[in-house]
Design a protein around this motif. Structure first.
Motif, PDB file in Angstrom:
ATOM      1  N   ALA A 103       2.066  -9.970  -2.131  1.00 62.47           N
ATOM      2  CA  ALA A 103       1.449  -9.346  -0.956  1.00 62.47           C
ATOM      3  C   ALA A 103       0.804  -8.020  -1.338  1.00 62.47           C
ATOM      4  N   SER A 104       1.463  -7.273  -2.215  1.00 66.46           N
ATOM      5  CA  SER A 104       0.906  -6.000  -2.691  1.00 66.46           C
ATOM      6  C   SER A 104      -0.426  -6.235  -3.395  1.00 66.46           C
ATOM      7  N   GLY A 105      -0.463  -7.253  -4.251  1.00 64.94           N
ATOM      8  CA  GLY A 105      -1.688  -7.533  -4.992  1.00 64.94           C
ATOM      9  C   GLY A 105      -2.832  -7.956  -4.085  1.00 64.94           C
ATOM     10  N   ILE A 106      -2.515  -8.762  -3.070  1.00 61.42           N
ATOM     11  CA  ILE A 106      -3.567  -9.197  -2.136  1.00 61.42           C
ATOM     12  C   ILE A 106      -4.099  -7.996  -1.355  1.00 61.42           C
ATOM     13  N   GLU A 107      -3.183  -7.156  -0.880  1.00 58.64           N
ATOM     14  CA  GLU A 107      -3.604  -5.969  -0.121  1.00 58.64           C
ATOM     15  C   GLU A 107      -4.454  -5.053  -0.980  1.00 58.64           C
ATOM     16  N   ASP A 136      -5.104  -8.190   7.340  1.00 62.47           N
ATOM     17  CA  ASP A 136      -3.670  -7.912   7.372  1.00 62.47           C
ATOM     18  C   ASP A 136      -2.934  -8.894   6.463  1.00 62.47           C
ATOM     19  N   VAL A 137      -1.898  -8.393   5.817  1.00 61.16           N
ATOM     20  CA  VAL A 137      -1.097  -9.225   4.915  1.00 61.16           C
ATOM     21  C   VAL A 137       0.343  -9.225   5.417  1.00 61.16           C
ATOM     22  N   ILE A 138       0.883 -10.424   5.615  1.00 66.26           N
ATOM     23  CA  ILE A 138       2.266 -10.574   6.071  1.00 66.26           C
ATOM     24  C   ILE A 138       3.026 -11.425   5.060  1.00 66.26           C
ATOM     25  N   ALA A 139       4.153 -10.910   4.589  1.00 71.53           N
ATOM     26  CA  ALA A 139       5.009 -11.667   3.681  1.00 71.53           C
ATOM     27  C   ALA A 139       6.226 -12.175   4.454  1.00 71.53           C
ATOM     28  N   LEU A 140       6.579 -13.432   4.231  1.00 72.18           N
ATOM     29  CA  LEU A 140       7.724 -14.056   4.889  1.00 72.18           C
ATOM     30  C   LEU A 140       8.723 -14.529   3.833  1.00 72.18           C
ATOM     31  N   GLY A 162       3.869   2.054  -1.323  1.00 76.30           N
ATOM     32  CA  GLY A 162       3.179   2.306  -0.055  1.00 76.30           C
ATOM     33  C   GLY A 162       2.122   1.301   0.323  1.00 76.30           C
ATOM     34  N   HIS A 163       2.243   0.067  -0.142  1.00 78.34           N
ATOM     35  CA  HIS A 163       1.238  -0.944   0.217  1.00 78.34           C
ATOM     36  C   HIS A 163       1.231  -1.190   1.720  1.00 78.34           C
ATOM     37  N   ASP A 164       0.038  -1.405   2.267  1.00 77.32           N
ATOM     38  CA  ASP A 164      -0.107  -1.611   3.706  1.00 77.32           C
ATOM     39  C   ASP A 164       0.084  -3.097   4.031  1.00 77.32           C
ATOM     40  N   PHE A 165       1.334  -3.498   4.253  1.00 76.12           N
ATOM     41  CA  PHE A 165       1.620  -4.886   4.583  1.00 76.12           C
ATOM     42  C   PHE A 165       2.906  -4.954   5.396  1.00 76.12           C
ATOM     43  N   LEU A 166       3.129  -6.097   6.030  1.00 77.50           N
ATOM     44  CA  LEU A 166       4.351  -6.313   6.815  1.00 77.50           C
ATOM     45  C   LEU A 166       5.203  -7.363   6.116  1.00 77.50           C
ATOM     46  N   ILE A 214       2.245  -4.529  11.989  1.00 81.66           N
ATOM     47  CA  ILE A 214       0.898  -4.786  11.475  1.00 81.66           C
ATOM     48  C   ILE A 214       0.024  -3.543  11.605  1.00 81.66           C
ATOM     49  N   GLU A 215       0.191  -2.818  12.712  1.00 84.03           N
ATOM     50  CA  GLU A 215      -0.730  -1.713  13.015  1.00 84.03           C
ATOM     51  C   GLU A 215      -0.447  -0.435  12.237  1.00 84.03           C
ATOM     52  N   VAL A 216       0.784  -0.236  11.783  1.00 87.36           N
ATOM     53  CA  VAL A 216       1.056   1.014  11.072  1.00 87.36           C
ATOM     54  C   VAL A 216       0.301   1.035   9.749  1.00 87.36           C
ATOM     55  N   ASP A 217      -0.019   2.227   9.295  1.00 87.90           N
ATOM     56  CA  ASP A 217      -0.720   2.397   8.028  1.00 87.90           C
ATOM     57  C   ASP A 217       0.323   2.568   6.926  1.00 87.90           C
ATOM     58  N   GLY A 218       0.629   1.487   6.240  1.00 86.11           N
ATOM     59  CA  GLY A 218       1.657   1.522   5.202  1.00 86.11           C
ATOM     60  C   GLY A 218       2.597   0.346   5.355  1.00 86.11           C
ATOM     61  N   PRO A 219       3.634   0.316   4.567  1.00 84.45           N
ATOM     62  CA  PRO A 219       4.545  -0.835   4.608  1.00 84.45           C
ATOM     63  C   PRO A 219       5.441  -0.847   5.844  1.00 84.45           C
ATOM     64  N   ALA A 220       5.764  -2.050   6.287  1.00 82.53           N
ATOM     65  CA  ALA A 220       6.679  -2.230   7.414  1.00 82.53           C
ATOM     66  C   ALA A 220       7.605  -3.407   7.086  1.00 82.53           C
TER      67      ALA A 220
END
Length: 305
Positions: free
Chosen positions: A77-81, A98-102, A123-127, A203-209
């Motif tokens: 997910a980090s690489g895609i973002e 947006d990138v979501i990892a499950l 600090g990658h921007d993903f959920l 999803i909306e926050v700027d950074g990892p969640a």
């Protein structure tokens, strides 16, 4: 979004997948996909969800989806973002994706924890969403770092030597918050509005969640498939699985439970805890109740800071 009417009717997880009857993970995924705001890529670690929704040559996913190994969902997910960011810098892409990892609890609490920690630290921007059924369910119901103290699994069978799992569940959200990320939360499939709102925030926050969602497993928890949502609701109503969020370090209990049911009400719905109700094992139920009370009091104090 505040009402069912406002939810999109579009279903991005197609019916006909091969998840077990009564499994609430597809419900969690459908809730997640109704919270999307635009182009999204799903990264799916090996686990129940992956093996049952992508049996070659079929797929249940109606959006870009990547299957990766148990241990590297957060890294991929980090690489895609980072890849989309690079394309935007070069003027070759102009739309936020947006990138979501499950991942399941095995791929999150244990095997993939290192990759998740690294992605949060960078600090990658993903959920990242962990669907937690408290064991390695699709490979034989082995205990994981998320399995509840006292639970029976195939690698923690209760008997003369041990009374079920002897270790306590890891605090995944506590680990995530320690990375100073902008958003972390717990969620339950029994409370759809709370769950969808948290996914959208993540999803909306700027950074990892990070979202930690409880998803009872009829096969491994040994309850009727028709009772999965009831069991998930009892987990919250007994304070076994409190619903809360942490925004920029500020804790908030999103569904307070002022008059909780005894944790016994949650435990007795599941065959994996049946041995705890023997007279010689009652002390374990009392220990779990103390753990539940202590954890909830901790969250209340943190939310008052």
């Amino acid at each position: 979004m505040s009402t069912l009417r406002e939810l999109t009717k579009e279903e991005l997880l197609a019916p006909g997948h091969r998840m077990c009857a009564g499994c609430p993970v597809p419900t969690l995924v459908r809730m997640t996909l109704k919270a999307l705001r635009g182009p999204t890529v799903i990264v799916n670690a090996t686990g129940c969800l992956e093996v049952a929704t992508s049996i070659y040559p079929y797929t249940a996913w109606r959006l870009p989806w990547v299957h990766v190994a148990f241990e590297n969902a957060a890294a991929v997910a980090s690489g895609i973002e980072a890849g989309f960011k690079a394309l935007m810098r070069k003027g070759r892409w102009d739309q936020k994706v947006d990138v979501i990892a499950l991942g399941g609890d095995g791929g999150t609490f244990d095997i993939g924890l290192q990759a998740l920690s690294g992605a949060l630290e960078r600090g990658h921007d993903f959920l990242y969403i962990c669907y937690d059924n408290e064991a390695y369910m699709n490979t034989g119901i082995q205990r994981s770092g998320s399995t509840t103290f006292g639970a029976a699994t195939t690698t923690s069978p209760p008997g003369a030597k041990i009374p079920g799992k002897r270790e306590w569940k890891k605090d995944l959200i506590g680990i995530a918050v320690a990375h100073d990320i902008p958003y972390a939360a717990t969620a339950s499939v029994a409370f759809w509005k709370d769950c969808i709102a948290k996914v959208r925030k993540g999803i909306e926050v700027d950074g990892p969640a990070v979202i930690h969602a409880i998803t009872p497993c009829p096969r491994g928890w040994r309850h009727e498939p028709s009772e999965s949502i009831k069991v998930a609701r009892l987990a919250v109503q007994t304070r076994f699985f409190p619903l809360y969020e942490v925004e920029n370090g500020k804790y908030r209990i999103t569904l307070p439970v002022p008059n909780p049911l005894p944790v016994e009400e949650f435990l007795k719905t599941q065959g994996r805890f049946r041995h705890l109700f023997k007279p010689e094992n009652r002390w374990m139920i009392e220990a779990i109740q103390r753990w539940v009370d202590k954890n909830y009091e901790r969250l209340v104090k943190l939310s008052q800071l």
